[in-house]
Scaffold this active site. Structure first.
Site, PDB file in Angstrom:
ATOM      1  N   ASP A  45      -0.229   4.136  -9.238  1.00  0.00           N
ATOM      2  CA  ASP A  45       0.972   5.476  -9.201  1.00  0.00           C
ATOM      3  C   ASP A  45       1.016   5.907 -10.070  1.00  0.00           C
ATOM      4  O   ASP A  45       0.980   4.766 -11.071  1.00  0.00           O
ATOM      5  CB  ASP A  45       2.490   4.271  -8.265  1.00  0.00           C
ATOM      6  CG  ASP A  45       2.004   4.227  -6.574  1.00  0.00           C
ATOM      7  OD1 ASP A  45       0.684   4.702  -6.757  1.00  0.00           O
ATOM      8  OD2 ASP A  45       2.623   3.755  -6.301  1.00  0.00           O
TER       9      ASP A  45
ATOM     10  N   ARG B  28       0.906   3.734  11.918  1.00  0.00           N
ATOM     11  CA  ARG B  28       1.719   2.608  10.593  1.00  0.00           C
ATOM     12  C   ARG B  28       1.916   4.335   9.775  1.00  0.00           C
ATOM     13  O   ARG B  28       1.656   5.099   9.770  1.00  0.00           O
ATOM     14  CB  ARG B  28      -0.158   1.803   9.339  1.00  0.00           C
ATOM     15  CG  ARG B  28       1.684   1.380   8.722  1.00  0.00           C
ATOM     16  CD  ARG B  28       0.747   1.277   7.168  1.00  0.00           C
ATOM     17  NE  ARG B  28       0.935   0.538   5.910  1.00  0.00           N
ATOM     18  CZ  ARG B  28       1.339   0.538   5.012  1.00  0.00           C
ATOM     19  NH1 ARG B  28       0.822   1.240   4.991  1.00  0.00           N
ATOM     20  NH2 ARG B  28       2.357  -0.121   3.985  1.00  0.00           N
TER      21      ARG B  28
ATOM     22  N   HIS C 251      -6.228   3.377  -6.078  1.00  0.00           N
ATOM     23  CA  HIS C 251      -5.041   3.825  -7.624  1.00  0.00           C
ATOM     24  C   HIS C 251      -4.009   3.134  -7.308  1.00  0.00           C
ATOM     25  O   HIS C 251      -3.722   1.937  -7.152  1.00  0.00           O
ATOM     26  CB  HIS C 251      -5.117   5.364  -6.378  1.00  0.00           C
ATOM     27  CG  HIS C 251      -3.831   4.980  -5.333  1.00  0.00           C
ATOM     28  ND1 HIS C 251      -4.219   4.779  -4.297  1.00  0.00           N
ATOM     29  CD2 HIS C 251      -2.049   5.429  -6.204  1.00  0.00           C
ATOM     30  CE1 HIS C 251      -2.509   4.520  -3.797  1.00  0.00           C
ATOM     31  NE2 HIS C 251      -1.985   4.374  -4.736  1.00  0.00           N
TER      32      HIS C 251
ATOM     33  N   HIS D 270      -4.081  -0.441  -5.973  1.00  0.00           N
ATOM     34  CA  HIS D 270      -4.075  -0.239  -4.974  1.00  0.00           C
ATOM     35  C   HIS D 270      -4.280   0.417  -3.871  1.00  0.00           C
ATOM     36  O   HIS D 270      -5.032   0.765  -4.184  1.00  0.00           O
ATOM     37  CB  HIS D 270      -2.096  -0.960  -4.166  1.00  0.00           C
ATOM     38  CG  HIS D 270      -1.159   0.309  -4.403  1.00  0.00           C
ATOM     39  ND1 HIS D 270      -1.034   0.837  -6.227  1.00  0.00           N
ATOM     40  CD2 HIS D 270      -0.858   1.178  -3.928  1.00  0.00           C
ATOM     41  CE1 HIS D 270      -0.197   2.021  -6.137  1.00  0.00           C
ATOM     42  NE2 HIS D 270      -0.106   2.474  -4.826  1.00  0.00           N
TER      43      HIS D 270
HETATM   44  O1  LIG Z   1       1.619   3.473   2.567  1.00  0.00           O
HETATM   45  C1  LIG Z   1       2.049   2.972   1.535  1.00  0.00           C
HETATM   46  O2  LIG Z   1       1.895   1.174   1.817  1.00  0.00           O
HETATM   47  C2  LIG Z   1       1.639   2.705  -0.091  1.00  0.00           C
HETATM   48  C3  LIG Z   1       1.345   4.063  -0.581  1.00  0.00           C
HETATM   49  C4  LIG Z   1       1.238   3.718  -1.812  1.00  0.00           C
HETATM   50  O3  LIG Z   1       0.357   3.560  -2.681  1.00  0.00           O
HETATM   51  C5  LIG Z   1       1.331   5.809  -2.402  1.00  0.00           C
HETATM   52  O4  LIG Z   1       1.537   6.084  -1.638  1.00  0.00           O
HETATM   53  O5  LIG Z   1       1.010   5.675  -3.660  1.00  0.00           O
HETATM   54 FE   LIG Z   2       0.389   4.205  -4.290  1.00  0.00          FE
END
Ligand SMILES: O=C(O)CCC(=O)C(=O)O
Ligand SMILES: [Fe+2]
Length: 340
Positions: free
Chosen positions: A220, A285, A218, A275
């Site tokens: 952001d 995690r 996706h 990402h």
């Molecule tokens: O957890 C992460 O490292 C990224 C989270 C992410 O990409 C998001 O919340 O948009």
């Molecule tokens: Fe993200």
């Protein structure tokens, strides 16, 4: 192997429900991901800040931020409290965090402004995502006090963390706004700290990590996103050279992502980076994301896009998720070249 308390996992993430191996995904993962050794590391206090940041936003769509000034003790305390809260039974988490300012969600990061999951049309690419989280509206966080000591401490820690993130986002945006020659009015309205929100995530262990994404690919929707991740790793970014790269944890640094809004403001000079997050067979995690947006009614005007507000964009994304099951994003706002 870290021990898990499966009662705390949403039922679909418990060992009885192992996702099916996705052979295409397994192959993609084994072939492509390499360690991203050269992601730029930028310190806000250095002389080269503007040129380094500008270059990173143009070529990478992200950078690592050093000397961010957030005390390590604060980061550790938030992680520790998050772990305690995530390890509560699933039903308890749902009951404790059923509404703003801290709401509990799982299986999808796509939420409405009030923090509940957007009902999505199922589609092949976007299935269940292997994560759970707390969605935190920073502007509402000081209006509520919890009776429970653990919750109240967590709330106070997040409030403090949110202030640091607002400071960082404002500083970074000033640098980038000057690089993009935004006027004073745009610089003020195109990043509104009042819109800031936090997502505290736990990615549960997954018996068949090739069968699920923690978060699927996706971009952001934000102006800027600032991520703190623990030592486990799992975040990957898509590079200009069309390669997936592992963004391994680097102690004492945060990760700054350019979001869709900043890509539009910059007329595509900066990239809203694609990402995704892998899951892990052996370890859970924890990560904390901060996301900040333009003022709702600020009109984003550029050469490549029709004028639009963040409210228009968000409504479009929600519509796309409900109807076709995926976010089309900026493409929907682009001027199309008419060939006559
Ligand atoms: O957890 C992460 O490292 C990224 C989270 C992410 O990409 C998001 O919340 O948009
Ligand atoms: Fe993200």
């Amino acid at each position: 192997m870290s021990k898990s308390n499966f009662e705390s996992y949403p039922p679909l993430f418990r060992p009885a429900n192992i996702p099916r191996l996705d052979r295409d995904k397994a192959e993609t993962l084994s072939k492509l991901a390499v360690e991203a050794a050269n992601i730029p590391v930028i310190s806000i206090d250095l002389q080269c800040t503007t040129s380094c940041m500008s270059e990173a936003c143009r070529n990478w769509g992200l950078f690592r931020l050093a000397n961010h000034g957030i005390p390590i003790t604060l980061l550790n305390q938030i992680e520790e409290h998050a772990k305690k809260l995530f390890s509560l039974p699933y039903e308890t988490k749902k009951a404790f965090f059923s509404s703003s300012p801290i709401s509990y969600f799982w299986g999808t990061p796509a939420l409405t402004p009030s923090g509940s999951a957007i009902p999505q049309k199922p589609n092949n690419q976007q299935s269940l995502q292997w994560m759970e989280g707390f969605n935190v509206s920073l502007s509402q966080l000081s209006h509520l006090h919890y009776q429970d000591v653990l919750l109240e401490t967590f709330r106070c820690l997040l409030e403090e963390y949110g202030k640091h993130q607002s400071r960082l986002a404002t500083t970074i945006f000033k640098v980038l706004a000057s690089d993009l020659n935004l006027g004073p009015l745009q610089t003020q309205s195109h990043l509104s700290v009042a819109t800031g929100l936090l997502r505290v995530y736990r990615y549960p262990r997954c018996h068949e990590p090739e069968g699920a994404w923690g978060i699927d690919v996706h971009t952001d929707s934000s102006v800027l996103s600032i991520i703190h991740q623990d030592e486990v790793g799992g975040l990957q970014v898509y590079s200009k050279d069309h390669q997936w790269l592992d963004v391994n944890p680097l102690p004492n640094t945060l990760i700054v992502n350019i979001g869709d809004m900043l890509q539009a403001m910059s007329d595509d000079k900066y990239m809203s980076v694609k990402h995704r997050v892998k899951v892990n067979k052996h370890k859970e995690r924890i990560s904390i994301g901060y996301f900040v947006f333009p003022a709702e009614d600020a009109i984003i005007q550029s050469t490549n896009y029709k004028p639009f507000t963040y409210a228009d964009f968000r409504a479009q994304v929600q519509h796309d998720l409900k109807t076709v099951g995926i976010k089309t994003g900026l493409q929907k706002f682009k001027f199309t070249t008419q060939i006559s």
